[in-house]
Enzyme design. Sequence first.
Site: not given
Lengths: 149, 149, 149, 149, 149, 149
Positions: B34, B42, B129, B80-81, B15
């Site tokens: 970030c 993460h 996280e 996911d991924h 992200h």
Amino acid sequence: MKAHLSRRYRISASHRLHSPAFTGEENQSIYGKCDNPYGHGHNYIIQVTVSGPVDEVTGMVCDLASLDRCVQAKVIDRFDHTNLNVQECFFDKVPTTENLCIVIYQLLAEDFSPARPDCVKLERVRVEETANNFFEYSGKGRDGSSSNR
Amino acid sequence: MKAHLSRRYRISASHRLHSPAFTGEENQSIYGKCDNPYGHGHNYIIQVTVSGPVDEVTGMVCDLASLDRCVQAKVIDRFDHTNLNVQECFFDKVPTTENLCIVIYQLLAEDFSPARPDCVKLERVRVEETANNFFEYSGKGRDGSSSNR
Amino acid sequence: MKAHLSRRYRISASHRLHSPAFTGEENQSIYGKCDNPYGHGHNYIIQVTVSGPVDEVTGMVCDLASLDRCVQAKVIDRFDHTNLNVQECFFDKVPTTENLCIVIYQLLAEDFSPARPDCVKLERVRVEETANNFFEYSGKGRDGSSSNR
Amino acid sequence: MKAHLSRRYRISASHRLHSPAFTGEENQSIYGKCDNPYGHGHNYIIQVTVSGPVDEVTGMVCDLASLDRCVQAKVIDRFDHTNLNVQECFFDKVPTTENLCIVIYQLLAEDFSPARPDCVKLERVRVEETANNFFEYSGKGRDGSSSNR
Amino acid sequence: MKAHLSRRYRISASHRLHSPAFTGEENQSIYGKCDNPYGHGHNYIIQVTVSGPVDEVTGMVCDLASLDRCVQAKVIDRFDHTNLNVQECFFDKVPTTENLCIVIYQLLAEDFSPARPDCVKLERVRVEETANNFFEYSGKGRDGSSSNR
Amino acid sequence: MKAHLSRRYRISASHRLHSPAFTGEENQSIYGKCDNPYGHGHNYIIQVTVSGPVDEVTGMVCDLASLDRCVQAKVIDRFDHTNLNVQECFFDKVPTTENLCIVIYQLLAEDFSPARPDCVKLERVRVEETANNFFEYSGKGRDGSSSNR
């Protein structure tokens, strides 16, 4: 000042999930590979949480040695390195981790007497079956009312 | 007897924290590293907690296989991924872990149908996280009122 | 007395596994969902192991503050909260965790100067991609010969 | 939407459990080997939980950098790599982990000013003494009433 | 078939890193906050690795109860809940974790007699000072030669 | 560049440690509560380590999906959620974790064919029985000679 104290204990045990109320096929469908007739097993982590006022002189919620003795006598000596299915408390109940958690809570609650029993309250028992799966019981019925204490 | 069951799932995602409502400098000041335009990532741990009465015959709060299928379809297959920023649900929201946690709660709550949907309640979603940073959402608004169920 | 010292550091980064040497279909087949064009990410744990004689006066293998500064400058400042694919060292190499591990080893080995550089040896770099997946490199070539030091 | 954010910090400290209100024998009986006159020590994990509405623009409950600065200044700088017994706050209190937990809560609560102090609430401080032993305090007195905020 | 067996034990202890060979300023520069005159402490994890042929009848490398008794008597009873600096073995040595690791190895090696002492070999002692910092010693001198056995 | 890759898998199983070569009393003395006739169980973690050159084009030591399929078929499908004592491989061997570790190594080694079988080598199998107890086998006999490959 009221604080919570949690302590973690470990047992290794085996079980088979299977109910005589179901046919073989139903047991397979409900419990999957946990219905293996020869059993399987887990390293269970049992986390006991109590609460109470911090004693102004000792600085402690309760005596840890007494708490340990209580858990050792009522829980560890009974369940560690055993097959849960042959325990009396599971004769009429499937030894799921939910039921193990409730049984442990009840064993501790029925006569919970570590130091300062007048003010130390059993809050919650948590049983971790695997690193990704855990259960908690705090003595509550379906309507939220407390059945203990 | 009402018990809580928690289950942990894992996804890996990337992200970038950046809001078009802020200038570049403001984004830097608010999100620090970030805000890296190329993103970072993460291993998120998603812990789903449900509660309900322990079924007297099966000894279970809910069918784990059904719960897993529900989380797999609604959460893992989606996130996911992936890069969270290109997900539709984050087009108008910064993909902070707070927002990811709320989105996952809402996805699960809107049609939460593992076995026994009549009595199993989604209690809480927790997203970790990193090992030192985690977030929880339980469907509550600012005034403590529940927006779901 | 020769002892080993290991220290763990953490970075969060994103990457996409994809090689221009392969067709889109081949990339899919080789890297699966790790080939997602928008990337995904991980919390990587980097474990650096050095060895050396324990200094008779200080009782230490090496100065930890110096080791930390070295890893911070060469590894953490470079890779933390970044997208590995846009790093120069991955322009011509797929940023798999194997390659990340080798790159980190080489960055540390090329001028490894924490306190007492005369006797402290870089033994091994280990990179954990997830809790169930990790890689190690100790500067060895295919035939077991050491390419560093 | 109100979410909870928890963050984990680590300190290493030593302590001796011993109260002048007790005889040597009583201290031995109450504190066991924790009464060792030369002290012993722990790696404490301090978990701070705050809650608040998720800001609609930033997507955050509170600014993590501010929270970290606050914990660093009030807790870590004070207790890390120290002997708890020689801290002023433990001159008249045994430095049990219960008391350490309450002291940390009070230090954070008395002027808790990470970003958005108007709406971020300190929910709870948890101190883990070992992997099997932890304590929580949420500012509550014996009757459940909140003494802070 | 030769297998390795590792077992983890835990102690809590305090120490101060300070050498009379250095001035106060040098001690500060070398040991930083670990030089705090009142000490600080850790939860140390001690991992003992032994190797040997797996006995064809018992299926074991060595008797775990004997190994535990040996480590309990030589290591845990000596160091748990103590201040390392007042231990005789650290009168002339700074109690760094490197030195603690070597001392534990030597205590176990000098008369290592769990079951089957003829064939069980002490391979390595590892001491973890924190989750991010650990040390290993395997009885080797600077030139790689073994000083034990 | 030769790197090591380790991957962790989990199974839950039960076992009873008991040898027909011993009397009941001897079994009690050797295996203690592990000799419980109804068995007990564990969550075993199986860590498989392979090594090989990092492929210059893919950047990988071996194809993880192939490795997972191999371990799934040979190890997890066979042992997960079972009672080890009723497995054919333990008819004439006590199912200690040492023996489980060796059996798993041999099952993987006898036809170890994840991607690139020409250059990927099975280095080591590690089985963790509890968080404090683990075993490793690397195909070596008592004299250090390799029996596999």
